[in-house]
Every structure is written in structure tokens, then in C-alpha cells.
Design an enzyme around this catalytic site. Structure first.
Site, PDB file in Angstrom:
ATOM      1  CG  ASP A 126      43.073  37.054  48.402  1.00 45.87           C
ATOM      2  OD1 ASP A 126      43.203  36.403  47.354  1.00 45.87           O
ATOM      3  OD2 ASP A 126      42.993  38.301  48.426  1.00 45.87           O
ATOM      4  CE  LYS A 159      43.292  41.644  40.819  1.00 45.70           C
ATOM      5  NZ  LYS A 159      43.107  42.993  40.344  1.00 45.70           N
ATOM      6  NE  ARG A 204      18.631  42.135  44.770  1.00 45.46           N
ATOM      7  CZ  ARG A 204      17.712  41.838  45.717  1.00 45.46           C
ATOM      8  NH1 ARG A 204      18.040  41.035  46.709  1.00 45.46           N
ATOM      9  NH2 ARG A 204      16.511  42.336  45.656  1.00 45.46           N
ATOM     10  CE1 TYR A 255      44.257  45.271  45.628  1.00 44.40           C
ATOM     11  CE2 TYR A 255      42.190  44.981  46.789  1.00 44.40           C
ATOM     12  CZ  TYR A 255      42.930  45.583  45.794  1.00 44.40           C
ATOM     13  OH  TYR A 255      42.355  46.499  44.963  1.00 44.40           O
TER      14      TYR A 255
HETATM   15  N1  PLP Z   1      42.937  40.149  46.516  1.00 41.61           N
HETATM   16  C1  PLP Z   1      44.044  40.330  45.799  1.00 41.61           C
HETATM   17  C2  PLP Z   1      45.254  39.501  46.095  1.00 41.61           C
HETATM   18  C3  PLP Z   1      44.076  41.308  44.802  1.00 41.61           C
HETATM   19  O1  PLP Z   1      45.212  41.494  44.087  1.00 41.61           O
HETATM   20  C4  PLP Z   1      42.918  42.092  44.549  1.00 41.61           C
HETATM   21  C5  PLP Z   1      42.919  43.135  43.501  1.00 41.61           C
HETATM   22  O2  PLP Z   1      43.950  43.552  43.024  1.00 41.61           O
HETATM   23  C6  PLP Z   1      41.780  41.866  45.326  1.00 41.61           C
HETATM   24  C7  PLP Z   1      41.812  40.894  46.298  1.00 41.61           C
HETATM   25  C8  PLP Z   1      40.526  42.675  45.109  1.00 41.61           C
HETATM   26  O3  PLP Z   1      39.872  42.209  43.970  1.00 41.61           O
HETATM   27  P1  PLP Z   1      38.964  43.119  43.007  1.00 41.61           P
HETATM   28  O4  PLP Z   1      39.848  44.161  42.408  1.00 41.61           O
HETATM   29  O5  PLP Z   1      38.412  42.124  42.038  1.00 41.61           O
HETATM   30  O6  PLP Z   1      37.907  43.733  43.875  1.00 41.61           O
END
Ligand code: PLP
Length: 379
Positions: free
Chosen positions: A177, A202, A52, A104
Site C-alpha cells: 500500500d 488521497k 463493468r 490503515y
Molecule cells: N490505505 C490507506 C493508507 C488509507 O489511508 C486509506 C484510507 O484512508 C485506505 C487504504 C482505504 O482507502 P479508501 O478510503 O479509498 O477505501
């Protein structure tokens, strides 16, 4: 061989160039083991206890990303959401955070719902407006500013260095992010951020076959050890096979991203001149409100993501997405295949996204095929 530091392209392509000691294999093995042998004297001299926290298959992707981001350590999570929420959960109930108005959507939803009920005080502001960020900050109470740049799905650009200055002057930390920019285009830690987050689902993995998230820290401090504990206790870790796929995806990050940036930029230029397109949202276009900051902050391209507002509104946008043949109607982004999505209808009634907006994730297909398909669908 000279002592010259290796470029990020080389580090990524070779996943730091480790060769497996016992076998000489160039590609790291996958370790499915959940547990590791203990020494006779009750110690763990080989450093691993339980998977883990300790799976050796995490190392290649985590260490490569630490190098690419110029940080001190990286944790791999079971999703981007698990990574992002761990940063907020490392705060205390009652702490104040500032986050973008457009970001997001699932993370915005979590902040307004779970995190607010848990006790965080959340202000959503236009983080591309430095005066708005400065006005929202409450010295002594604001513990975290969260940025997403370029921000999904309108690709607003936040000035990381300037917001880092605002955050640190108020005693807060800055987390970014950087899913869309990736370390190919922007290195937030060098610009003053404390933590950089990715949905590795992504571009980092890049093949639409792994859900993963990452955090990289500028330094191993108290906040970072809280985050490590949260991950270990909540168990939001990546599986070994997914971690292995992630190191494989990272090896081609640079050429993929460069192709995608080039193709997105050509498409943005052509779409801007298309009579059925009311607006193109792409930081690479001189008319984009974040263009000047993006030119300073993004090195070598403006990303593979853009959105268009279709003349004729919601129905025209949905009809356009219904007519494509090479683009695929699907959510997510950053994979090798190009995706098109009507965002407002997936985000729901509280979404700030305009009804006529189609989000485009540019993949690795020929730009000419993508253009022919999209312009025919618009016509
Ligand atoms: N941040 C961004 C800019 C995203 O586009 C996404 C998902 O689309 C996330 C965070 C969340 O990531 P995950 O889908 O891997 O949980």
C-alpha cells in the site's frame, strides 16, 4: 524530438499525451455508455463489451498509473478498500498472510474480522523489523506479505526490497500500500514488490472529491487474472466520471506532492522544537526510526503526512485540534486542503494509536499560515 524516455513528470502532466482521434480534443471524453455495439458475426472487434469491465474512460488514469509505477497493468476500483481486499480475496481460505501491526485501520479491521472468518490466517507484525517479518513467515503456507509504507498514522517505514526478498524466498508475494508515498517518492515494483496498491482517494486524485482505489501489477500472471475476475464479478469498479476526475488529478500529482513534502518537512522541523509537542512522527526527521530506510527508498521527499504527540495527553491533543482555524478537522488525507485529526478517537478502543496523537495532512496552503495557526493552537 529525441528518443530520450520521457520523465514521469511529463507522462503525468500530459496523461501520456493521447489526443482524441475523432475530435482532436486534448482531454479524454467521458463515456457514460454501459454497453458497446456487437458485430454482425457476434464478435466484439472493437474490444469492449460491457462497462463493468471495459469502460474506455478508465484507460487514461489506468495507463498513466501503469507507467508511473513501472508495471504491466492497472485496475481502477471503487475505493482503496475494494482494491486492497481484492488482493486478499485472490488467495485461498487457509492461506497465511503477514501484515503490519500499524496500518490503515479499516483494512486491519477487515483482516481480523471478515478475512479471518473467511479462512485466511493473519499475523500482524512490526513490518519495520525485518527479523519480526522473517519470523512470522511460514514457508509453504504464507502466500502474501502486505506492507504499508509509510504506515498510517505513525509513518513507520518498511524496507520494501528486503521484505520482497523474505517473501519470495518463502514462495509468497509482496503487495505494498503506497498511498502515502505515491509513485513520486517510491516505486515499489522496482524494489521487488509484485503488486502496488493506492487509495486513489488521497494523493493520486488529490482534491478530496473522488473515492477510488488502484492496483498495479508487476506482471500479468495467474494472481492478477484472479484479481481481474474478482473485480469483474464483484463489480467493484469506478464510475466513468470518477475515473475521468482521477486522470485529471494525476496530471498535477508531481507538483502537488513536491509542495506538500517541502511544507511537511518544514513543519516537522518547527514542531520538533515546540515545547507543547512531545514527539513528531515524520520519516524525514533524523530521529525517526525509519529515517535511514526512508532516505534510501523515498526519492525527493518524505511525504506530506506527519503526526504529533501533544504534551498533556488526550485532552490537550483534542483541545489543540479544536482551536485551529486554517487546518480543518476531518478524516482522510492527501487533498489540497490541510487536515488535522485525533486518530485514536476515530479508530476506537482496539486502536494501537496513542491517545495524544494528532495526524496532519499537509495541503497546498502557505506553510507560514499553517505554522502560525498550528503553533497558536498548541500555545
Ligand atoms: N490505505 C490507506 C493508507 C488509507 O489511508 C486509506 C484510507 O484512508 C485506505 C487504504 C482505504 O482507502 P479508501 O478510503 O479509498 O477505501
Amino acid at each position: 524530438m529525441t528518443d530520450r524516455a520521457l520523465t514521469p513528470e511529463t507522462l503525468a502532466a500530459q496523461a501520456l499525451g493521447h489526443v482524441d482521434g475523432p475530435t482532436g480534443a486534448l482531454i479524454p471524453p467521458i463515456h457514460p455508455s454501459t454497453t458497446f455495439e456487437r458485430d454482425a458475426d457476434t464478435g466484439y472487434s472493437r474490444g469492449r463489451v460491457y462497462a463493468r469491465a471495459d469502460n474506455p474512460t478508465f484507460d487514461a488514469a489506468a495507463e498513466t498509473l501503469t507507467q508511473l509505477e513501472g508495471g504491466e497493468a492497472t485496475l481502477l476500483f471503487s475505493s482503496g478498500m475494494a482494491a486492497a481486499t481484492a488482493v486478499f480475496l485472490a488467495l485461498n481460505p487457509g492461506d497465511h498472510v503477514v501484515a503490519p501491526r500499524v496500518m490503515y485501520w479499516a483494512l486491519r479491521g477487515w483482516l481480523l474480522d471478515f478475512a479471518s472468518r473467511w479462512g485466511l490466517r493473519v499475523d500482524l507484525v512490526d513490518t519495520s523489523d525485518l527479523d519480526a517479518v522473517a519470523a512470522a513467515v511460514r514457508p509453504g503456507q504464507t502466500r502474501l506479505i502486505w506492507l504499508e509504507t509509510p504506515a498510517n498514522p505513525t509513518w513507520e517505514v518498511a524496507d520494501i526490497a528486503a521484505v520482497a526478498g523474505i517473501a519470495h524466498a518463502a514462495g509468497a508475494r509482496l503487495a505494498v500500500d503506497s498511498t502515502v508515498a505515491t509513485p513520486v517518492l517510491t516505486r515499489p515494483l522496482e524494489l521487488g514488490a509484485d503488486i502496488v496498491m493506492h487509495s486513489a482517494t488521497k494523493y493520486l486524485n488529490g482534491h478530496s472529491d473522488v473515492v477510488a482505489g488502484t492496483l498495479t501489477t508487476a506482471r500479468r500472471d495467474e494472481v492478477w487474472s484472479r484479481i481481474e475476475t474478482i473485480q469483474r464479478q464483484n463489480g467493484a469498479i469506478l464510475g466513468p466520471f470518477e475515473a475521468w476526475l482521477l486522470q485529471r488529478g494525476l496530471r498535477t500529482l508531481f507538483p502537488r506532492l513536491r509542495w506538500q513534502c517541502h511544507s511537511a518537512s518544514l513543519l516537522a522541523d518547527r514542531l520538533a522544537a515546540h515545547p507543547r509537542v512531545a514527539a513528531v512522527l515524520y520519516p524525514g526527521l533524523p530521529g525517526h526510526p525509519g529515517h535511514d530506510v526512508a532516505r534510501r527508498q523515498m526519492q525527493g521527499g518524505f511525504g506530506g503526512m506527519l503526526s504529533i504527540r501533544v504534551a498533556g495527553g488526550r485532552e490537550a491533543a483534542i483541545a489543540t485540534a479544536a482551536r485551529v482555524r486554517i487546518w480543518t478537522r476531518a478524516t482522510s488525507l492527501g487533498g489540497v486542503e490541510s487536515l488535522i485529526e485525533h486518530r485514536a478517537s476515530i479508530e476506537g478502543p482496539t486502536s494501537p494509536v496513542p491517545d495524544d496523537l494528532l495526524r496532519l495532512s499537509v495541503g497546498l496552503e502557505s506553510t507560514e499560515d499553517l505554522w502560525a495557526d498550528l503553533s497558536a493552537a498548541l500555545d
